[in-house]
Design an enzyme around this catalytic site. Structure first.
Site, PDB file in Angstrom:
ATOM      1  N   HIS A 160       8.029   2.494 -16.950  1.00  0.00           N
ATOM      2  CA  HIS A 160       8.209   3.521 -17.983  1.00  0.00           C
ATOM      3  C   HIS A 160       6.873   3.830 -18.654  1.00  0.00           C
ATOM      4  CE1 HIS A 160      12.584   1.948 -18.428  1.00  0.00           C
ATOM      5  NE2 HIS A 160      12.669   3.181 -17.983  1.00  0.00           N
ATOM      6  N   CYS A 247      12.234  -2.373 -25.410  1.00  0.00           N
ATOM      7  CA  CYS A 247      13.468  -2.094 -24.652  1.00  0.00           C
ATOM      8  C   CYS A 247      14.708  -2.654 -25.309  1.00  0.00           C
ATOM      9  CB  CYS A 247      13.398  -2.711 -23.262  1.00  0.00           C
ATOM     10  SG  CYS A 247      11.864  -2.500 -22.436  1.00  0.00           S
TER      11      CYS A 247
HETATM   12  C1  CIR Z   1      15.735  -1.448 -15.626  1.00  0.00           C
HETATM   13  O1  CIR Z   1      15.108  -1.476 -14.573  1.00  0.00           O
HETATM   14  O2  CIR Z   1      16.270  -0.421 -16.026  1.00  0.00           O
HETATM   15  C2  CIR Z   1      15.846  -2.705 -16.435  1.00  0.00           C
HETATM   16  N1  CIR Z   1      15.931  -3.828 -15.547  1.00  0.00           N
HETATM   17  C3  CIR Z   1      14.679  -2.848 -17.372  1.00  0.00           C
HETATM   18  C4  CIR Z   1      14.617  -1.758 -18.396  1.00  0.00           C
HETATM   19  C5  CIR Z   1      13.511  -1.939 -19.355  1.00  0.00           C
HETATM   20  N2  CIR Z   1      13.539  -0.945 -20.341  1.00  0.00           N
HETATM   21  C6  CIR Z   1      12.464  -0.379 -20.880  1.00  0.00           C
HETATM   22  O3  CIR Z   1      11.349  -0.606 -20.437  1.00  0.00           O
HETATM   23  N3  CIR Z   1      12.657   0.516 -21.852  1.00  0.00           N
END
Ligand code: CIR
Length: 259
Positions: A160, A247
């Protein structure tokens, strides 16, 4: 008053989506304990922590940031890029509806909140594997009339945009120049992470303080050198699920601004 919405670490987290990280065993008890410490830190810095109803069957549901973008005037519900994550949104919508009018990103748009970086009235949207141009245009249609500038930034090296850059203050970013071009942020001042600490690019702001991961001590020193109050938490287990500090919460001021 700042509200921090969080969501429990689900027992299914081992089945999380992974993109750049190899799958490694996650110690569930440790992940839960670290998440509780993270919530306690947000509380100690002045946020009122509210847990959204847990979703034990949704492996990535602890990463609540990806489900919405909240500004003072509106909450925009995301349509996450990973289809397995779309069922996470409804419960967050119910919680946010108590604080903000709601808008939504709709198909064929996809957007993860982790790709949306706000610094004051400027919003930067990472175009990544999760976030597409259609959703960018939808977000612009919602936020530009409210007085926000919304610009896009290509994201190729990491999951991201906020894996590579976050706001330590409205006028100061912390970023990893190996993953994002600093010139894309239109002149906002920035601090580079220590080159050996990529996790340091993701810090959480709570009021006038910043929380950084314990894995980035030299980046912490750089931020303190800029006069910021910095605290650290250990988030090593959720990092194995490709989650960073931002997150795991949605932080916003309690009262909405009506126009
Ligand atoms: C994903 O791949 O969507 C989750 N395992 C990790 C999301 C992390 N979120 C973020 O960086 N905002």
């Amino acid at each position: 008053m700042n509200i921090a919405l969080t969501r429990a670490v689900p027992p299914t987290i081992a089945d999380c989506v992974l993109t750049h990280c190899p799958r490694a065993p996650i110690d569930l008890d440790r992940a839960i304990a670290q998440h509780v410490e993270y919530e306690a830190m947000l509380g100690a810095l002045g946020a009122r922590v509210e847990r959204v109803e847990a979703a034990p069957d949704l492996p990535d549901s602890v990463f609540i940031e990806d489900t919405a973008v909240v500004v003072d005037e509106v909450a925009v519900l995301m349509r996450p890029g990973a289809s397995s994550r779309r069922p996470e949104v409804d419960a967050v919508a119910a919680a946010l509806g108590r604080y903000r009018p709601l808008q939504s990103i709709v198909a064929p748009g996809t957007m993860d909140g982790g790709d949306v970086l706000r610094a004051g009235r400027r919003v930067f949207v990472g175009l990544s594997l999760r976030t597409n141009h259609d959703a960018l245009r939808q977000l612009q249609a919602i936020l530009v009339p409210l007085g926000y500038a919304v610009d896009d930034i290509p994201v190729e090296q990491c999951l991201h945009l906020k894996s590579a850059a976050t706001a330590a203050a409205d006028d100061l970013l912390v970023l990893n120049p190996a993953w994002v071009d600093p010139a894309r942020f239109g002149g906002i001042e920035w601090v580079a992470i220590d080159p050996g600490e990529p996790s340091g690019a993701n810090v959480v702001r709570v009021r006038d303080s910043v929380v950084c991961p314990t894995s980035a001590p030299r980046t912490r020193e750089r931020l303190e050198g800029r006069g910021l109050t910095v605290r650290a938490v250990d988030a090593s287990e959720l990092a194995k699920a490709e989650g960073a500090l931002t997150c795991a919460s949605l932080i916003f001021s309690q009262s909405a601004v009506t126009r």
